[in-house]
Scaffold this active site. Structure first.
Site, PDB file in Angstrom:
ATOM      1  N   GLU A  61      -6.539   9.441  17.118  1.00 43.71           N
ATOM      2  CA  GLU A  61      -6.308  10.328  17.556  1.00 43.71           C
ATOM      3  C   GLU A  61      -7.343  11.027  16.348  1.00 43.71           C
ATOM      4  O   GLU A  61      -8.785  11.185  16.698  1.00 43.71           O
ATOM      5  CB  GLU A  61      -5.639  11.581  17.881  1.00 43.71           C
ATOM      6  CG  GLU A  61      -5.006  11.694  19.228  1.00 43.71           C
ATOM      7  CD  GLU A  61      -4.235  10.299  19.200  1.00 43.71           C
ATOM      8  OE1 GLU A  61      -3.630   9.905  18.491  1.00 43.71           O
ATOM      9  OE2 GLU A  61      -3.966  10.630  20.049  1.00 43.71           O
ATOM     10  N   SER A 118       4.494  -1.361   4.203  1.00 39.92           N
ATOM     11  CA  SER A 118       4.405  -2.425   4.660  1.00 39.92           C
ATOM     12  C   SER A 118       4.876  -3.414   4.310  1.00 39.92           C
ATOM     13  O   SER A 118       4.231  -3.535   2.226  1.00 39.92           O
ATOM     14  CB  SER A 118       2.986  -3.232   5.375  1.00 39.92           C
ATOM     15  OG  SER A 118       2.146  -1.704   6.647  1.00 39.92           O
ATOM     16  N   GLN A 120       0.498  -1.148   0.066  1.00 38.46           N
ATOM     17  CA  GLN A 120      -0.269   0.151   0.047  1.00 38.46           C
ATOM     18  C   GLN A 120       0.713   1.528   0.125  1.00 38.46           C
ATOM     19  O   GLN A 120       1.335   1.871   1.267  1.00 38.46           O
ATOM     20  CB  GLN A 120      -1.152  -0.033   1.328  1.00 38.46           C
ATOM     21  CG  GLN A 120      -1.561   1.199   1.401  1.00 38.46           C
ATOM     22  CD  GLN A 120      -2.578   1.209   3.558  1.00 38.46           C
ATOM     23  OE1 GLN A 120      -1.963   1.025   3.860  1.00 38.46           O
ATOM     24  NE2 GLN A 120      -3.807   1.529   2.868  1.00 38.46           N
ATOM     25  N   GLY A 121       1.006   1.680  -0.851  1.00 37.51           N
ATOM     26  CA  GLY A 121       1.301   3.524  -1.734  1.00 37.51           C
ATOM     27  C   GLY A 121       0.471   4.488  -0.761  1.00 37.51           C
ATOM     28  O   GLY A 121      -0.242   5.437  -1.577  1.00 37.51           O
ATOM     29  N   TYR A 122       0.434   4.654   0.425  1.00 39.29           N
ATOM     30  CA  TYR A 122      -0.579   5.847   1.518  1.00 39.29           C
ATOM     31  C   TYR A 122       0.844   6.844   1.707  1.00 39.29           C
ATOM     32  O   TYR A 122       0.960   8.205   0.956  1.00 39.29           O
ATOM     33  CB  TYR A 122      -1.199   5.792   2.199  1.00 39.29           C
ATOM     34  CG  TYR A 122      -2.826   5.183   1.554  1.00 39.29           C
ATOM     35  CD1 TYR A 122      -2.732   4.015   0.112  1.00 39.29           C
ATOM     36  CD2 TYR A 122      -3.751   5.155   1.493  1.00 39.29           C
ATOM     37  CE1 TYR A 122      -3.800   3.814  -0.523  1.00 39.29           C
ATOM     38  CE2 TYR A 122      -5.263   4.455   1.616  1.00 39.29           C
ATOM     39  CZ  TYR A 122      -5.280   3.497   0.425  1.00 39.29           C
ATOM     40  OH  TYR A 122      -6.672   3.916  -0.007  1.00 39.29           O
ATOM     41  N   SER A 123       1.041   6.818   2.198  1.00 37.48           N
ATOM     42  CA  SER A 123       1.430   7.823   3.653  1.00 37.48           C
ATOM     43  C   SER A 123       2.572   8.324   2.760  1.00 37.48           C
ATOM     44  O   SER A 123       3.734   7.470   2.187  1.00 37.48           O
ATOM     45  CB  SER A 123       2.059   7.183   5.164  1.00 37.48           C
ATOM     46  OG  SER A 123       0.651   6.782   5.895  1.00 37.48           O
ATOM     47  N   GLU A 140      -9.128  -2.313   5.453  1.00 44.05           N
ATOM     48  CA  GLU A 140      -7.934  -1.976   6.653  1.00 44.05           C
ATOM     49  C   GLU A 140      -8.360  -1.556   7.867  1.00 44.05           C
ATOM     50  O   GLU A 140      -7.450  -2.864   8.731  1.00 44.05           O
ATOM     51  CB  GLU A 140      -7.338  -0.699   6.298  1.00 44.05           C
ATOM     52  CG  GLU A 140      -5.820  -0.911   7.103  1.00 44.05           C
ATOM     53  CD  GLU A 140      -4.704   0.949   6.305  1.00 44.05           C
ATOM     54  OE1 GLU A 140      -5.257   1.506   6.183  1.00 44.05           O
ATOM     55  OE2 GLU A 140      -3.756   0.499   6.676  1.00 44.05           O
TER      56      GLU A 140
END
Lengths: 374, 398
Positions: free
Chosen positions: B383, B166, B131-134, B249
């Site tokens: 949060e 990951s 997964q290429g998100y952050s 997720e």
């Protein structure tokens, strides 16, 4: 076990909510308190609840009841809890009545339970003593033979609705010492019996509780000892949890409304993240409490082996959650929450009394651990 | 009910006939299994056989349509399959982000070509996904991501950097969020696309965590060329797809952390306490730890009951209630408290990093405790979860 309301239960919840909105605002509790009402609840409303069939929910049809379970009763108690209705469900329907239903002779049941279901008899259970704290098996009160009968001597505390009860079930020892597990029996004492002194107590929540002094009081035996006592206290504990769930849900809703509308610094205070996160945490606590209460009442209905553990789960969870929601609701309201004129204080006071009734959270964690073998 | 029981018989027979003997009794949780992919290694060759035979039957993705390699099972049948596998303590034939994240997303948003290209390969365990998100400057504020994709005809040229990917070092394909319109408002200029990790210009570097190792990597893109046909959803409409995928997720994370999962975390707390602290009056000797253990076990039970409540409500035909929004935040905090408690119970034996004086379980537990600190950060911090509850469930003002 299905953790979801069925259609009948949904309908019952709606009827109860409508009834509470129409007949039982929280201002009623204030009025009873301010008037120092000698009864402490509304006999008229009690009669109406009987006519709705609520008192008979956990009693068989042969006694005029509905033959339903604690899952249904919990739905009603939750609705009543929303406005802190002080009617004697715990003492009568859940404590005294359930002892007779499970341990009473045919004659005892016939004498009391149809009247109870009709709202014509107040019953209660006197089991706590000055030194017993929450342990129902710790009993110093003694039952001694007297001719063909029995006489009880001892002191009882925290007797719910004791000063208006028509009959009181009293735990007492026929053998052994105060802390012995065996030798505890249950006995029926009539109001006004010779040697019985009932003194009403004033507690923070303005709900009925009494001290009992028994000096050679004539009594009749009820079958069943400490095990029945513990089971009945479990039933009442689950009922109290449902009431607590209703009360904490109510003040959480009121507090959310306040967060949405109260403005400071030119914006609603609910827009502040410091308050949003605390509100979200309270939401989580209440949802978890709801799951535990639903599981406990259904486990009691289905007589599952871990029913007592689930009752402890529900009580520990509701005790902590209700006090936390009560404290936070006052804090989030600020000064107005501290005034007697605002209703929030009634809930915090009830939260504290409920927390310390039938065992606090630490007591129930200990009980859970013991029942789980550690 | 009769049909379901017949299906149960059939599944039981099939499992007994086809599941390799060496894997029966090997997994107490439903979280362990083979990840698959081009770079997969199989310490036990039976794991590979199990994957192949299960994929052939459609049992790696039981509820997906058979046209895409799934089993075409109803949710009730899939549950029967899960129950029967659990009875045999079988590991899952295949696990990974293909099955839990990109697969469901493609079923919802993919074109027919994309489904036919990717879903069967996921089911057969041929392709492993990451997964290429952050990004370094886009964590909780994911929509501020900067990795650029500039269109040149039928290709996008990608430049930028992803972090916390990951298993990027073991993955074959990535689903990624890239910025295709730098002028638009944050969420509006993002596109969701699929790329082959073997494309020239992709570079992967592993990240070491406080636990000493990790599945996480940094992934760098320099002039990486990706066909426009690999866009899922619409160009500049990737945020909608991304949010749907985050939902998948979060439910996966909640499933994974509903009470200790790893090698060192499986032990029951009371037994662990007896082992390290001894007994008094038939119970755990230390009264404070005993109380804390009871608290943790009771919290866990309440959590599981709440999950059950959500399932029972869904089965009864109710729309998802507000209770499901608490799963991720509560499950991960519960898992952290559990590991904290396990370290407290183990005392000095909970401090081992490696080497003599500590057994394998103790060493694993210590590292799992350190790793658990990330549970409340990954997949949306606690949060952020509380913000979501406050906004969507409690309707508190912005």
């Amino acid at each position: 076990m299905q953790l979801v309301l069925n259609e009948d239960q949904e309908l019952l919840a709606k009827i109860a909510a409508d009834f509470v909105r129409e007949h039982s605002p929280v201002s009623r509790v204030r009025a009873l308190r301010d008037a120092k009402d000698p009864v402490g609840f509304s006999r008229e409303l009690w009669k109406q609840m009987a006519e709705l069939g609520w008192l008979g929910i956990p009693y068989p049809e042969s006694m005029g009841g509905a033959g339903l379970g604690f899952a249904e009763l919990a739905v009603v108690l939750e609705a009543l809890g929303r406005t802190l209705a002080p009617e004697p469900f715990l003492s009568t329907v859940l404590l005294g009545g359930q002892v007779l239903l499970r341990g009473g002779s045919d004659a005892q049941q016939a004498a009391w339970l149809p009247k109870l279901v009709k709202g014509e008899a107040i019953l209660t259970l006197a089991y706590q003593e000055p030194r017993s704290r929450y342990d129902p098996r710790r009993v110093a009160t003694r039952a001694e033979p007297d001719g063909t009968g029995l006489r009880l001597s001892g002191d009882k505390i925290q007797v719910l609705d004791g000063h208006v009860a028509d009959a009181l079930i009293v735990s007492a020892r026929t053998a052994g010492d105060e802390a012995d597990a065996d030798g505890v029996g249950l006995f029926l004492v009539r109001a006004g019996a010779e040697g019985l002194e009932v003194e009403r107590q004033l507690r923070i929540d303005s709900r009925n509780a009494s001290l009992l002094r028994l000096r050679r009081v004539p009594a009749e035996a009820v079958a069943g000892g400490a095990e029945l006592l513990e089971r009945v206290v479990d039933l009442a504990t689950a009922g109290l949890c449902a009431e607590m769930l209703g009360a904490m849900s109510e003040i959480f809703d009121v507090t959310l409304d306040y967060l949405r509308t109260r403005e400071q610094f030119g914006v609603p205070i609910g827009s502040f993240q410091a308050l949003k996160h605390r509100a979200a945490q309270l939401f989580i606590e209440i949802e978890l409490a709801r799951s535990a209460v639903m599981a406990a009442t259904r486990a009691l209905d289905e007589e599952l082996d871990d029913a007592s553990s689930l009752v402890s789960l529900a009580k520990a969870r509701c005790s902590d959650a209700f006090v936390r929601v009560g404290n936070e609701s006052i804090q989030m309201h600020g000064g107005i929450g501290m005034t007697d004129e605002y209703d929030m204080g009634f809930y915090l006071k009830r939260a504290r009394v409920a927390e310390l009734s039938f065992g606090d959270a630490a007591y129930h964690r200990d009980r859970w651990a013991r029942r789980s073998g550690y | 009910m009769g049909e379901l029981e017949a299906f149960r018989e059939e599944v039981r027979g099939w499992l007994l006939e086809n599941a390799p003997r060496s894997l029966v009794g090997q997994s107490s949780s439903q979280l362990e299994g083979t990840w698959g992919g081009r770079k997969a290694t199989y310490p036990n060759p039976d794991s590979r056989r199990w994957l192949d035979v299960a994929a052939e039957r459609g049992f790696t993705a039981p509820t997906w349509p058979t046209a895409y390699g799934g089993g075409g099972l109803s949710p009730a049948e899939a549950k029967v399959l899960q129950q029967e596998m659990r009875k045999l303590e079988l590991p899952l034939p295949l696990i990974g982000f293909g099955l839990t994240m990109i697969g469901p997303t493609l079923l919802q948003y993919g074109t027919e070509e994309q489904k036919l290209e990717h879903l069967p390969r996921i089911c057969r365990g041929e392709i492993r996904w990451c997964q290429g998100y952050s990004e370094p400057s886009a964590g909780s504020d994911l929509a501020s991501l900067k990795t650029r994709a500039v269109r040149e005809g039928d290709t996008f040229v990608i430049d930028g950097e992803k972090v916390w990917t990951s298993y990027a070092d073991l993955a074959d394909w990535m689903f990624a969020l890239v910025r295709t319109d730098p002028e638009a408002k944050k969420q509006a200029g993002i596109t969701f696309l699929l790329l082959d990790m073997e494309t020239p210009g992709v570079e992967v570097r592993p990240i070491t965590l406080i636990s000493g190792s990790s599945p996480f990597c940094e992934t760098f893109f320099k002039d990486v060329r990706v066909p426009v046909a690999n866009v899922v959803g619409t160009i500049n409409g990737g945020w909608t797809v991304a949010k749907a995928l985050l939902g998948h997720e979060r439910s996966m994370i909640a499933d994974a952390f509903g009470g200790g999962s790893g090698r060192g975390g499986g032990a029951r707390l009371p037994e662990l306490a007896r082992e390290y602290l001894g007994e008094a009056n038939g119970g755990v000797a230390d009264p404070l730890l005993r109380d804390a253990i009871a608290q943790n076990e009771m919290d866990t039970r309440c959590f599981h009951l709440t999950v059950q409540r959500a399932r029972d409500a869904a089965k009864a035909g109710h729309a998802p209630g507000p209770e499901s929004s608490l799963f991720k935040v509560y499950a991960t905090e519960l898992n952290q408290r559990r590991y904290e408690l396990m370290i407290a119970i183990a005392g000095p034996q909970g401090l081992g990093w490696e080497g003599p004086g500590f057994d394998a379980e103790e060493l694993a537990r210590t590292r799992e405790w350190l790793r658990s600190r990330g549970n409340t950060i990954e997949g949306g911090t606690s949060e952020i979860q509380l913000n979501i509850i406050a906004k969507r469930v409690l309707r508190l003002p912005d």
